[in-house]
Design a protein around this motif. Sequence first.
Motif, PDB file in Angstrom:
ATOM      1  N   GLU A 150       0.745  -1.229  -0.081  1.00 17.64           N
ATOM      2  CA  GLU A 150       0.133   0.072   0.024  1.00 17.64           C
ATOM      3  C   GLU A 150       0.836   1.231  -0.253  1.00 17.64           C
ATOM      4  O   GLU A 150       0.043   2.265  -0.126  1.00 17.64           O
ATOM      5  N   GLU A 151       2.172   1.049   0.278  1.00 14.99           N
ATOM      6  CA  GLU A 151       3.243   2.289   0.203  1.00 14.99           C
ATOM      7  C   GLU A 151       2.522   3.443   1.173  1.00 14.99           C
ATOM      8  O   GLU A 151       2.673   4.464   1.181  1.00 14.99           O
ATOM      9  N   ARG A 152       2.384   2.670   2.367  1.00 12.00           N
ATOM     10  CA  ARG A 152       1.764   3.522   3.601  1.00 12.00           C
ATOM     11  C   ARG A 152       2.924   3.606   4.878  1.00 12.00           C
ATOM     12  O   ARG A 152       3.700   2.866   5.060  1.00 12.00           O
ATOM     13  N   ASP A 153       3.426   4.729   4.647  1.00 13.09           N
ATOM     14  CA  ASP A 153       4.346   5.223   5.927  1.00 13.09           C
ATOM     15  C   ASP A 153       5.789   4.443   5.801  1.00 13.09           C
ATOM     16  O   ASP A 153       6.326   4.128   6.566  1.00 13.09           O
ATOM     17  N   LEU A 154       6.097   4.430   4.391  1.00 10.34           N
ATOM     18  CA  LEU A 154       7.297   3.618   4.044  1.00 10.34           C
ATOM     19  C   LEU A 154       8.607   4.641   4.448  1.00 10.34           C
ATOM     20  O   LEU A 154       9.447   3.833   5.000  1.00 10.34           O
ATOM     21  N   LYS A 155       8.532   5.768   4.366  1.00 14.02           N
ATOM     22  CA  LYS A 155       9.632   6.623   4.837  1.00 14.02           C
ATOM     23  C   LYS A 155       9.878   6.568   6.201  1.00 14.02           C
ATOM     24  O   LYS A 155      11.111   6.331   6.638  1.00 14.02           O
ATOM     25  N   GLN A 156       8.836   6.514   7.222  1.00 15.71           N
ATOM     26  CA  GLN A 156       9.147   6.360   8.471  1.00 15.71           C
ATOM     27  C   GLN A 156       9.672   5.072   8.752  1.00 15.71           C
ATOM     28  O   GLN A 156      10.617   4.809   9.621  1.00 15.71           O
ATOM     29  N   LEU A 157       9.159   3.940   8.199  1.00 15.10           N
ATOM     30  CA  LEU A 157       9.395   2.583   8.627  1.00 15.10           C
ATOM     31  C   LEU A 157      10.922   2.222   8.122  1.00 15.10           C
ATOM     32  O   LEU A 157      11.807   1.672   8.901  1.00 15.10           O
TER      33      LEU A 157
END
Length: 281
Positions: free
Chosen positions: A28-35
């Motif tokens: 879903e490309e959800r909060d990938l930068k944070q992860l």
Amino acid sequence: MANPTGSSLLVIERLLRDRDGIWRQIIEERDLKQLTVQMLTSSALSLALYGAVLGASNGPLQAVSSFVKLPLLFLATLAICLPTLYLFNLVFGAKLSVLQALTLIMVTITVTAVLTLAFAPISLFFLITAQSYPFFKLLNVAILVLTALVGLRFLTAGMTALNDHQLKVASRPPALPPAVELPADKPAAAKENGAVLTAPAPVKRLSDIGGRPGELPPGERPASMTLLYIWILLFGFVGTQLAWTLRPFFGSPDKPFQLFRSIGGTFYADILQTIGRLIGG
């Protein structure tokens, strides 16, 4: 509401306990930068601590040097090999974004790094009790290889999950347009109150464009697992050669501290020589 990705220190627990949730987040490309930042922090710290254990065989200066160089080794290898994985993905028509590819590889590095740190007490125990530099060296190479293999299993599992999702989306029947009901005794096109009623045009299915159910349309293919395995081999070769370039990580006890050594020979030849010295006594 609690942060769904958790803290940097606990991200490894989420990777091990909730793999399906991680794959869904990447899909879903959800909060990938944070992860990705959390995994970067966790893996860098774990590798640095393990590097200090490796360098302890030569003294405090080597421990500090390896503390910096081991995380640098993994991150530099990632920087060198990430463009190749992304270009392979584009050439073969898959829809993996740069951020998705980066996150998948960071999952691999994080699992490898934290599992490696878990072996640090064992490595330190043999450093103190065995008093054999060749054995200590081979033991830690074996630990790094084992943990890397476990980490790569996560990479292949993640790519498989992305491919399965892509195929599942492709096999879903498209939504049908609202049908216009015509009396049975009227043709497909009829006039009522001055308006023309037409039967809906047939919806194109995947079979109409030359595909089969469960297949993607032309130009929209999942990532090739064969190419992924080739990339893994490339990642391994680049990593081992870079490790040889950045050596020493261990530092022989009978040699003075060196930040770097002259480039010459290969990693594999050195491992074979070390095995020979260990067997020969």
